[in-house]
Design a protein around this motif. Sequence first.
Motif, PDB file in Angstrom:
ATOM      1  N   UNK A  31     -14.925 -57.131  60.758  1.00  0.00           N
ATOM      2  CA  UNK A  31     -16.322 -57.068  61.177  1.00  0.00           C
ATOM      3  C   UNK A  31     -17.236 -56.608  60.062  1.00  0.00           C
ATOM      4  N   UNK A  32     -18.500 -56.519  60.394  1.00  0.00           N
ATOM      5  CA  UNK A  32     -19.508 -56.136  59.415  1.00  0.00           C
ATOM      6  C   UNK A  32     -19.779 -54.638  59.407  1.00  0.00           C
ATOM      7  N   UNK A  33     -19.256 -53.923  60.392  1.00  0.00           N
ATOM      8  CA  UNK A  33     -19.511 -52.485  60.488  1.00  0.00           C
ATOM      9  C   UNK A  33     -18.462 -51.689  59.710  1.00  0.00           C
ATOM     10  N   UNK A  34     -18.926 -50.607  59.091  1.00  0.00           N
ATOM     11  CA  UNK A  34     -18.039 -49.710  58.348  1.00  0.00           C
ATOM     12  C   UNK A  34     -18.368 -48.277  58.740  1.00  0.00           C
ATOM     13  N   UNK A  35     -17.341 -47.512  59.019  1.00  0.00           N
ATOM     14  CA  UNK A  35     -17.518 -46.102  59.331  1.00  0.00           C
ATOM     15  C   UNK A  35     -16.577 -45.270  58.491  1.00  0.00           C
ATOM     16  N   UNK A  36     -17.003 -44.072  58.149  1.00  0.00           N
ATOM     17  CA  UNK A  36     -16.131 -43.209  57.354  1.00  0.00           C
ATOM     18  C   UNK A  36     -16.248 -41.771  57.834  1.00  0.00           C
ATOM     19  N   UNK A  37     -15.165 -41.041  57.636  1.00  0.00           N
ATOM     20  CA  UNK A  37     -15.115 -39.626  57.977  1.00  0.00           C
ATOM     21  C   UNK A  37     -14.374 -38.929  56.846  1.00  0.00           C
ATOM     22  N   UNK A  38     -14.825 -37.720  56.467  1.00  0.00           N
ATOM     23  CA  UNK A  38     -14.256 -37.065  55.289  1.00  0.00           C
ATOM     24  C   UNK A  38     -14.071 -35.566  55.495  1.00  0.00           C
ATOM     25  N   UNK A  39     -13.213 -35.006  54.667  1.00  0.00           N
ATOM     26  CA  UNK A  39     -13.008 -33.561  54.601  1.00  0.00           C
ATOM     27  C   UNK A  39     -12.676 -33.192  53.163  1.00  0.00           C
ATOM     28  N   UNK A  40     -12.830 -31.927  52.835  1.00  0.00           N
ATOM     29  CA  UNK A  40     -12.586 -31.431  51.483  1.00  0.00           C
ATOM     30  C   UNK A  40     -11.687 -30.202  51.551  1.00  0.00           C
ATOM     31  N   UNK A  41     -10.823 -30.051  50.557  1.00  0.00           N
ATOM     32  CA  UNK A  41      -9.965 -28.868  50.505  1.00  0.00           C
ATOM     33  C   UNK A  41     -10.005 -28.251  49.118  1.00  0.00           C
ATOM     34  N   UNK A  42      -9.696 -26.974  49.060  1.00  0.00           N
ATOM     35  CA  UNK A  42      -9.580 -26.261  47.793  1.00  0.00           C
ATOM     36  C   UNK A  42      -8.139 -25.776  47.685  1.00  0.00           C
ATOM     37  N   UNK A  43      -7.474 -26.149  46.610  1.00  0.00           N
ATOM     38  CA  UNK A  43      -6.064 -25.832  46.372  1.00  0.00           C
ATOM     39  C   UNK A  43      -5.157 -26.336  47.491  1.00  0.00           C
ATOM     40  N   UNK A  44      -5.614 -27.272  48.310  1.00  0.00           N
ATOM     41  CA  UNK A  44      -4.821 -27.792  49.405  1.00  0.00           C
ATOM     42  C   UNK A  44      -4.595 -26.798  50.525  1.00  0.00           C
ATOM     43  N   UNK A  45      -5.256 -25.669  50.473  1.00  0.00           N
ATOM     44  CA  UNK A  45      -5.057 -24.618  51.463  1.00  0.00           C
ATOM     45  C   UNK A  45      -6.278 -24.378  52.336  1.00  0.00           C
ATOM     46  N   UNK A  46      -7.443 -24.412  51.733  1.00  0.00           N
ATOM     47  CA  UNK A  46      -8.682 -24.084  52.430  1.00  0.00           C
ATOM     48  C   UNK A  46      -9.489 -25.357  52.661  1.00  0.00           C
ATOM     49  N   UNK A  47      -9.660 -25.727  53.928  1.00  0.00           N
ATOM     50  CA  UNK A  47     -10.401 -26.935  54.269  1.00  0.00           C
ATOM     51  C   UNK A  47     -11.791 -26.580  54.764  1.00  0.00           C
ATOM     52  N   UNK A  48     -12.726 -27.522  54.614  1.00  0.00           N
ATOM     53  CA  UNK A  48     -14.118 -27.272  54.997  1.00  0.00           C
ATOM     54  C   UNK A  48     -14.376 -27.474  56.486  1.00  0.00           C
ATOM     55  N   UNK A  49     -13.359 -27.788  57.248  1.00  0.00           N
ATOM     56  CA  UNK A  49     -13.536 -27.981  58.681  1.00  0.00           C
ATOM     57  C   UNK A  49     -13.960 -29.388  59.051  1.00  0.00           C
ATOM     58  N   UNK A  50     -13.963 -30.298  58.085  1.00  0.00           N
ATOM     59  CA  UNK A  50     -14.330 -31.682  58.356  1.00  0.00           C
ATOM     60  C   UNK A  50     -13.252 -32.389  59.157  1.00  0.00           C
ATOM     61  N   UNK A  51     -13.614 -33.518  59.740  1.00  0.00           N
ATOM     62  CA  UNK A  51     -12.698 -34.306  60.553  1.00  0.00           C
ATOM     63  C   UNK A  51     -12.577 -35.685  59.931  1.00  0.00           C
ATOM     64  N   UNK A  52     -11.457 -35.968  59.312  1.00  0.00           N
ATOM     65  CA  UNK A  52     -11.246 -37.257  58.646  1.00  0.00           C
ATOM     66  C   UNK A  52     -10.367 -38.171  59.489  1.00  0.00           C
ATOM     67  N   UNK A  53     -10.525 -38.113  60.806  1.00  0.00           N
ATOM     68  CA  UNK A  53      -9.694 -38.924  61.687  1.00  0.00           C
ATOM     69  C   UNK A  53     -10.252 -40.341  61.836  1.00  0.00           C
ATOM     70  N   UNK A  54      -9.385 -41.234  62.278  1.00  0.00           N
ATOM     71  CA  UNK A  54      -9.782 -42.616  62.511  1.00  0.00           C
ATOM     72  C   UNK A  54     -10.819 -42.666  63.643  1.00  0.00           C
TER      73      UNK A  54
END
Length: 90
Positions: A31-54
């Motif tokens: 399709x023509x629609x695109x959606x994205x979700x993201x999250x960020x981590x520091x040292x792989x331990x501390x995440x920003x609380x984002x939701x990168x789910x489908x």
Amino acid sequence: MKKLFFTAALALSLASCSVTVPVNATSNPVGSKVGSAATTSIFGLFFDGGDASIKTAAKKGGITKISTVDFKATNYLFIVGMYETIVTGE
């Protein structure tokens, strides 16, 4: 010689690595629609609380019929990691 070594070391330390891989594809037409979700981590331990789910990526793009799912990971100096799920469809 020290200047060359320092410059090379600096360039390598500032480099980032980004990889995008396909996760899934369905029989739905692309399709023509695109959606994205993201999250960020520091040292792989501390995440920003984002939701990168489908589910979140599809919701943000207004997608009800998913065609493809991609996952993108970017790493800066092995300190900061950014993870993004990209969904296409209708």
